[in-house]
Each structure stands twice: as C-alpha cells, then as structure tokens.
Design an enzyme around this catalytic site. Structure first.
Site, PDB file in Angstrom:
ATOM      1  N   HIS A 119       7.385  34.832 -67.259  1.00 49.03           N
ATOM      2  CA  HIS A 119       6.574  35.523 -66.258  1.00 49.03           C
ATOM      3  C   HIS A 119       6.457  37.019 -66.593  1.00 49.03           C
ATOM      4  CE1 HIS A 119      10.081  37.522 -64.489  1.00 49.03           C
ATOM      5  NE2 HIS A 119      10.706  36.359 -64.608  1.00 49.03           N
ATOM      6  N   GLU A 155      14.167  29.273 -62.191  1.00 51.14           N
ATOM      7  CA  GLU A 155      15.192  30.204 -62.645  1.00 51.14           C
ATOM      8  C   GLU A 155      16.586  29.610 -62.442  1.00 51.14           C
ATOM      9  OE1 GLU A 155      16.434  32.332 -64.529  1.00 51.14           O
ATOM     10  OE2 GLU A 155      15.509  34.208 -63.838  1.00 51.14           O
TER      11      GLU A 155
END
Length: 235
Positions: free
Chosen positions: A9, A84
């Site tokens: 990201h 994550e």
C-alpha cells in the site's frame, strides 16, 4: 501457474507518524501515498491483469482505487489472509517506543519465534499469507491460464514473508528484505519453482541516498534494524 504482482500500500498516515498501524481502523493514505497510488496505473500499464486481490484494510483499498478506475473491467476480491500482521497490544504504538521492548530483539533476529502479545505469531502470519497465494495462483491459472498475471495489494511484513517463501529463505532471514510503500514485487510461479523477478521496485532511487548526512537510508533504522511494518520509504 501464474505471475503474482505484489503491491505494498502507499504511504499511510501511520507511516509518517512513526506508528505501527497493524489492523487499527481509520489508517488512510497520506498525500504522498495518494500520489503513489495515482501513479500505479501508469506503472502497470503494459501488464494485462486477470484480477486484483486486496487486504481488507482501507489503505490497501485506497491504493488500488486508481487502478480499478483505469481498468473498469478488473474484478476486485478481498482476501482476509493477506491482511496486516495482527500485532496485538503493539498496534497503534510508536515504533520508537517499541524499540525498547525485549520482544523487539526477537522480532529482528529470530522472527520465527516471535509472537505479539494479544496478537499472532510471525510464523502464523507467513503461513496464512502463503496459503492464500497458493490458492489464488491455482484459481488464476485455472480461470485465465498459466501465463496470467494478477495484482495483490498487501503490507510490508506480509510481502517480505511471501518473498522469503518464494526464495526458500527461512523466516528468520526475512528482515533482510525491504519493500517501500507502493513498491512492486513480482513472483512468477511455475510447476517446479517460483522466480523472483522484481523486488520492491518503485522506480525511485531517492531511498538509496543518505538521510541528513547520517549515512543511513530510508527504511532502515540506526544499527541496521528492520522497521517492523515496513517503514515510510524515502522522505
């Protein structure tokens, strides 16, 4: 099999604040991260993509949004297993503060033994992400052919763990890898072995320059420690 294009990201508000975001809600791309995401369609313009897969977290969805706008027919799938790492009680804390935690030494030098209080182990993180990639490889190859490529937007530690698996590296060596925000890593999977064909490619070599005359480079803490979560990239 398939070619996996991994995108970390873009730079987030947590990256610039020096905070370990983990799965904390409300973490978005900062202005630089939004610019990185806007440039992604041009960087991938020459690559036919079968589909896109994203971590459920907002910063990954925001990173892929310009690519999806540029390619209206590109299907997006959400994959929980590439979310994550669950840093548990470490989530939302300053990285500078976490550097003094005894567990940080284990995270840096023996991550296969590291388990975050109230969260998951790094070994479990790698296992779920590798399983997800294997499943998506099989699906993409079955639906689009062995030469197909697809994009997957995830997080620094996840991408490093996937690269370590592809290279046959023990997880204890994965902190030697680094991927900047919105960098592109590509792994071509075949029947007998994977090939790492790109690693952390941003097209920007500014991160190689010394910072403030201190001799270090962006993404690496003093003393050669890896930045848990991946760091903010070049200033």
């Amino acid at each position: 099999m398939a070619t996996l294009i991994l995108v970390r990201h873009g730079r987030s508000t947590a990256n610039t604040a020096g905070v370990l975001a983990g799965r904390t809600p409300g973490v978005t791309l900062d202005d630089r991260g939004a610019g990185q995401a806007a440039a992604l369609p041009g960087r991938l313009a020459g690559v036919p993509l079968a589909l896109a897969v994203t971590s459920p977290l907002q910063r990954c969805r925001e990173t892929l949004a310009p690519l999806l706008t540029a390619r209206p027919g590109l299907a997006l799938h959400t994959e929980e297993r590439i979310s994550e790492c669950d840093y548990g009680d470490w989530s939302g804390r300053k990285l500078a503060e976490l550097a003094d935690e005894p567990l940080m030494d284990v995270v840096q030098h023996h991550p296969s033994a590291a388990a975050f209080p109230g969260g998951e182990s790094m070994r479990a993180m790698q296992s779920r992400a590798v399983d997800a990639v294997r499943d998506w490889n099989a699906r993409v190859a079955a639906e689009h052919g062995d030469d197909a490529a697809y994009v997957m937007c995830s997080h620094g530690d996840i991408i490093k763990a996937l690269v370590a698996d592809a290279l046959g590296l023990h997880l204890d060596l994965f902190q030697r890898l680094h991927v900047d925000p919105c960098s592109v890593t590509a792994i071509r999977y075949t029947r007998t072995r994977p090939f790492l064909v790109r690693l952390g490619d941003t097209g920007d070599f500014g991160a190689l320059a010394p910072r403030d005359g201190a001799g270090g480079t962006a993404g690496y803490a003093d003393g050669g420690a890896a930045q848990v979560g991946g760091g903010a990239g070049a200033p």
